[in-house]
Design a protein around this motif. Structure first.
Motif, short mmCIF file in Angstrom:
data_model
loop_
_atom_site.label_atom_id
_atom_site.label_comp_id
_atom_site.label_asym_id
_atom_site.label_seq_id
_atom_site.Cartn_x
_atom_site.Cartn_y
_atom_site.Cartn_z
N ALA A 122 0.82 -1.22 0.00
CA ALA A 122 0.00 0.00 0.00
C ALA A 122 0.85 1.27 0.00
O ALA A 122 0.31 2.38 -0.01
CB ALA A 122 -0.93 0.01 1.21
N ARG A 123 2.18 1.11 0.02
CA ARG A 123 3.06 2.28 0.05
C ARG A 123 3.01 3.06 -1.26
O ARG A 123 3.02 2.48 -2.35
CB ARG A 123 4.51 1.85 0.32
CG ARG A 123 4.79 1.53 1.76
CD ARG A 123 6.12 0.80 1.94
NE ARG A 123 7.22 1.37 1.17
CZ ARG A 123 8.43 0.81 1.08
NH1 ARG A 123 8.67 -0.34 1.72
NH2 ARG A 123 9.37 1.37 0.37
N ASP A 124 2.99 4.40 -1.16
CA ASP A 124 2.97 5.25 -2.36
C ASP A 124 4.29 5.19 -3.12
O ASP A 124 4.31 5.41 -4.34
CB ASP A 124 2.67 6.71 -1.97
CG ASP A 124 1.24 6.91 -1.50
OD1 ASP A 124 0.37 6.14 -1.96
OD2 ASP A 124 1.01 7.80 -0.67
N GLU A 144 -6.01 -11.11 -4.65
CA GLU A 144 -7.08 -10.23 -4.16
C GLU A 144 -7.67 -10.78 -2.87
O GLU A 144 -7.92 -10.02 -1.92
CB GLU A 144 -8.15 -10.10 -5.25
CG GLU A 144 -9.18 -9.04 -4.98
CD GLU A 144 -10.11 -8.83 -6.18
OE1 GLU A 144 -10.19 -7.70 -6.68
OE2 GLU A 144 -10.77 -9.81 -6.59
N ASP A 200 -4.90 -2.52 1.43
CA ASP A 200 -5.39 -1.84 0.23
C ASP A 200 -4.20 -1.62 -0.71
O ASP A 200 -3.59 -0.56 -0.73
CB ASP A 200 -6.03 -0.51 0.61
CG ASP A 200 -6.62 0.22 -0.60
OD1 ASP A 200 -6.82 -0.44 -1.65
OD2 ASP A 200 -6.86 1.43 -0.50
N ALA A 201 -3.85 -2.67 -1.46
CA ALA A 201 -2.68 -2.60 -2.34
C ALA A 201 -2.90 -1.60 -3.45
O ALA A 201 -4.03 -1.37 -3.89
CB ALA A 201 -2.39 -3.98 -2.92
N ARG A 202 -1.79 -1.01 -3.91
CA ARG A 202 -1.85 -0.02 -4.98
C ARG A 202 -0.95 -0.47 -6.12
O ARG A 202 0.16 0.05 -6.29
CB ARG A 202 -1.43 1.34 -4.45
CG ARG A 202 -2.31 1.82 -3.29
CD ARG A 202 -1.84 3.12 -2.69
NE ARG A 202 -2.65 3.50 -1.53
CZ ARG A 202 -2.45 4.59 -0.82
NH1 ARG A 202 -1.45 5.41 -1.13
NH2 ARG A 202 -3.23 4.86 0.21
N ASP A 215 0.90 -0.93 -9.57
CA ASP A 215 1.25 -0.09 -10.71
C ASP A 215 0.97 -0.79 -12.02
O ASP A 215 0.88 -0.14 -13.07
CB ASP A 215 2.73 0.31 -10.63
CG ASP A 215 3.02 1.17 -9.42
OD1 ASP A 215 2.99 2.40 -9.57
OD2 ASP A 215 3.24 0.62 -8.33
#
Length: 247
Positions: free
Chosen positions: A126-128, A146, A155-157, A159
């Motif tokens: 979840a890190r930006d 998932e 809450d994965a982000r 790329d």
């Protein structure tokens, strides 16, 4: 075998080059989930040795894409998926009888060798500042990822969302992603090109691998022999060495 060399070999097999050099009298066409690449390459060589005059051609890709190819008219003798849903698509189309499960797999969190982004666990996805590669949820490794992230409350982000697990692994190996979720078998196949981060409970999320002979198989006896090989002691040993678990 290094990852990129293994992927090159998979492309050759998928395009119709068997592992032997002698002309083949018969061809067994196997559609298989990308995560089965290394194991099925080894088993294909064994199968060709035990069935002189036979070439095994592997079409390796994401399970839903393979299922759609079959429904759209592609011809194959065997379909080995990493998803019961993908297998059911083929069964519902009347192209095969009910499959059998021959192996299971588990997820692993991998990072490039040396872990340059200092990833410690799932929370980091979840890190930006982190480039994350995951499988698209429409493919089995993505659906499993998932579920695992949901259980962990992360809450994965991502790329990038890839269409098969080998594409995620390649992103991590090349350093284009700081972390990714793949199967244990893929992490093992990559060797020291990646590092695996221990995540308690992650391996609890399992994926089953069903296999079936196609109803219109050109080589039904060879298809049956391939499925028997997967269930044999020899086949299970190859799968276990790659990191697959028994069904």
């Amino acid at each position: 075998m290094p990852l990129l060399a293994a992927l090159g070999a998979a492309v050759l097999l998928a395009s119709g080059c068997a592992s032997g050099t002698a002309p083949a009298d018969r061809t067994l066409t196997v559609f298989a989930a990308a995560s089965l690449t290394e194991s099925f390459e080894l088993l294909a060589a064994d199968f060709e040795r035990d069935h002189p005059g036979t070439a095994v051609v592997l079409n390796l890709a994401g399970s839903p894409a393979l299922a759609q190819q079959l429904v759209s008219g592609a011809r194959a003798d065997v379909f080995a998926a990493a998803s019961a849903d993908a297998a059911q698509v083929v069964v519902d189309a009347g192209l095969a009888e009910a499959p059998i499960v021959f192996a299971t797999n588990r997820l692993a969190l991998v990072v490039p060798a040396g872990n340059p982004a200092d990833v410690a666990g799932l929370d980091d996805l979840a890190r930006d500042d982190l480039a994350v590669a995951l499988c698209d949820p429409v493919v089995p490794c993505g659906a499993a990822s998932e579920r695992a992230l949901s259980v962990a409350g992360v809450d994965a982000r991502p790329d990038t969302l890839e269409q098969d697990v080998k594409a995620v692994l390649t992103k991590v190996v090349l350093g284009e992603a700081d972390a990714g979720l793949v199967y244990v078998t893929d992490a093992r196949a990559a060797g020291d090109e990646v590092a695996t981060i221990d995540v308690p409970g992650l391996a609890d999320e399992r994926t089953s691998y069903p296999v079936m002979a196609l109803a219109d198989a050109a080589e039904p006896d060879l298809a049956a022999a391939w499925i028997a090989l997967l269930a044999s002691a020899e086949g299970r040993a190859v799968l276990a060495e790659a990191g697959f678990d028994a069904p």
